[in-house]
Design an enzyme around this catalytic site. Sequence first.
Site, PDB file in Angstrom:
ATOM      1  N   GLU A  21      10.851  19.707  -0.568  1.00 22.89           N
ATOM      2  CA  GLU A  21      12.296  19.440  -0.500  1.00 22.89           C
ATOM      3  C   GLU A  21      12.895  19.253  -1.890  1.00 22.89           C
ATOM      4  O   GLU A  21      13.972  19.749  -2.185  1.00 22.89           O
ATOM      5  CB  GLU A  21      12.556  18.176   0.339  1.00 22.89           C
ATOM      6  CG  GLU A  21      12.411  18.379   1.830  1.00 22.89           C
ATOM      7  CD  GLU A  21      13.455  19.335   2.389  1.00 22.89           C
ATOM      8  OE1 GLU A  21      14.628  19.215   2.045  1.00 22.89           O
ATOM      9  OE2 GLU A  21      13.065  20.231   3.158  1.00 22.89           O
ATOM     10  N   CYS A  63      23.010  32.982   9.009  1.00 30.21           N
ATOM     11  CA  CYS A  63      24.338  32.433   8.723  1.00 30.21           C
ATOM     12  C   CYS A  63      24.495  32.244   7.214  1.00 30.21           C
ATOM     13  O   CYS A  63      24.683  31.142   6.717  1.00 30.21           O
ATOM     14  CB  CYS A  63      24.525  31.115   9.471  1.00 30.21           C
ATOM     15  SG  CYS A  63      26.250  30.626   9.525  1.00 30.21           S
ATOM     16  N   CYS A 106      26.222  37.571  12.796  1.00 30.42           N
ATOM     17  CA  CYS A 106      26.610  36.889  14.036  1.00 30.42           C
ATOM     18  C   CYS A 106      26.042  37.558  15.284  1.00 30.42           C
ATOM     19  O   CYS A 106      25.756  36.883  16.278  1.00 30.42           O
ATOM     20  CB  CYS A 106      28.130  36.810  14.136  1.00 30.42           C
ATOM     21  SG  CYS A 106      28.857  35.914  12.753  1.00 30.42           S
ATOM     22  N   CYS A 124      22.729  36.131  16.148  1.00 29.13           N
ATOM     23  CA  CYS A 124      22.637  34.666  16.044  1.00 29.13           C
ATOM     24  C   CYS A 124      22.497  34.029  17.436  1.00 29.13           C
ATOM     25  O   CYS A 124      23.196  34.423  18.367  1.00 29.13           O
ATOM     26  CB  CYS A 124      23.890  34.139  15.354  1.00 29.13           C
ATOM     27  SG  CYS A 124      23.924  32.336  15.252  1.00 29.13           S
ATOM     28  N   CYS A 175      29.906  29.901  18.958  1.00 26.48           N
ATOM     29  CA  CYS A 175      30.332  29.625  17.575  1.00 26.48           C
ATOM     30  C   CYS A 175      31.846  29.767  17.421  1.00 26.48           C
ATOM     31  O   CYS A 175      32.408  30.848  17.608  1.00 26.48           O
ATOM     32  CB  CYS A 175      29.597  30.565  16.624  1.00 26.48           C
ATOM     33  SG  CYS A 175      30.143  30.375  14.922  1.00 26.48           S
TER      34      CYS A 175
HETATM   35  S1  SF4 Z   1      27.661  33.128  15.008  1.00 25.94           S
HETATM   36 FE1  SF4 Z   1      28.421  31.431  13.786  1.00 25.94          FE
HETATM   37  S2  SF4 Z   1      26.609  30.263  13.290  1.00 25.94           S
HETATM   38 FE2  SF4 Z   1      25.929  32.268  13.955  1.00 25.94          FE
HETATM   39  S3  SF4 Z   1      25.764  33.498  12.099  1.00 25.94           S
HETATM   40 FE3  SF4 Z   1      27.808  33.806  12.910  1.00 25.94          FE
HETATM   41  S4  SF4 Z   1      29.059  32.302  11.857  1.00 25.94           S
HETATM   42 FE4  SF4 Z   1      26.963  31.674  11.607  1.00 25.94          FE
END
Ligand code: SF4
Length: 365
Positions: free
Chosen positions: A51, A208, A215, A218, A224
């Site tokens: 970290e 992201c 997206c 995702c 989102c």
């Molecule tokens: S859907 Fe939302 S959380 Fe997912 S990659 Fe796109 S902006 Fe990021």
Amino acid sequence: MSATSPARLLQQAQQVTPVLAERLVAWQRQEGRHHLPWQGVRDPYRVWLSEIMLQQTQVSTVLGYFERFLQRFPDVQALAAAPLDDVLTLWSGLGYYSRARNLHRCAQAVVSQHGGVFPRSSEALQSLPGIGPSTSAAIAAFCFDERISIMDGNVKRVLSRVLGWDQDLSVKTHERALWEAAQAVLPAREGDMPSYTQGLMDLGATLCTQRKPACLTCPWSDICQARVKGDPERYPVKTRKLKRSERESWLLWLQWQDQVWLQQMPDKGVWAGLWTLPLLDDEQTLMALLGDKLGALIEPQPRTKHVLTHLDWYLNPRRLVLGDAAVAARLQRSLTEMASSGRWVPVADLDNWGLPAPLRRLLQG
Ligand code: SF4
């Protein structure tokens, strides 16, 4: 469109609980990163080390350093017992050397105050040098299953987007509101905290991303808020920019019989505690130190720019190869008056000295 209130943010977080955490945990286990040497371990020493190294440094750079550190300092006791110079030498090239000094101080505190065992709660971990809220949360979540959210830059971006938090994160109360929402979406199921925490990191690093988030692939695509509103890159909102400044320095690169003159920087400031060529604020001082005869023999090296978070630092190396023992001794006396820590160091031995990366590149080619 009116800005979201903290109450609305919390409501939004509650609406996507527990789906948000369940999806992220499943995605991390299936698609996340599993190959990094600090993953899948519940050893606070390794998690802490990774970290600290990962703050402001890319994973690909950290990998080699992490392995070398573990070889040299396999546990917190070994790190605590080592001289600071050894730690700085091994850290050389990673930059932000206050991290290395705090690493060493922290290891000593774990040994002297906690019997060599890291405290188990994020609150207690924060009492140690160099461990802030996000690092303590990562250690506590990965190693001790504490239900606490990490909150580094990547996580702020990811959570701002999924929850549609459009308030300026430069304002403390807005950042605090996001942290409370982050706590509200944590997984409730036992044993999920390590995958969830890793998932936040992986999502921020792989899908992201700051520019052009992926997206479509995702796991949060349909929940989102930023995606629904059509402009994910607008998040996170942060208006206060870091103030940058410039500095110019001259480096006196003296060479005498396959040795270079190095001196140790003071304990505070950029490159604190590292070994450098003598640094001067202007060329006149450098020339006055050498005198006209030696000054005429100087070989100017190309000016380089060293970029730090808050500073553009221009370095002007001036090289002088000495051929006379009496001259070397006179310069040594003058330089020792400026910085008593100076000494001649064999060029072949530079690997064993904690040099800042630009100087290592300069001296070792
Ligand atoms: S859907 Fe939302 S959380 Fe997912 S990659 Fe796109 S902006 Fe990021």
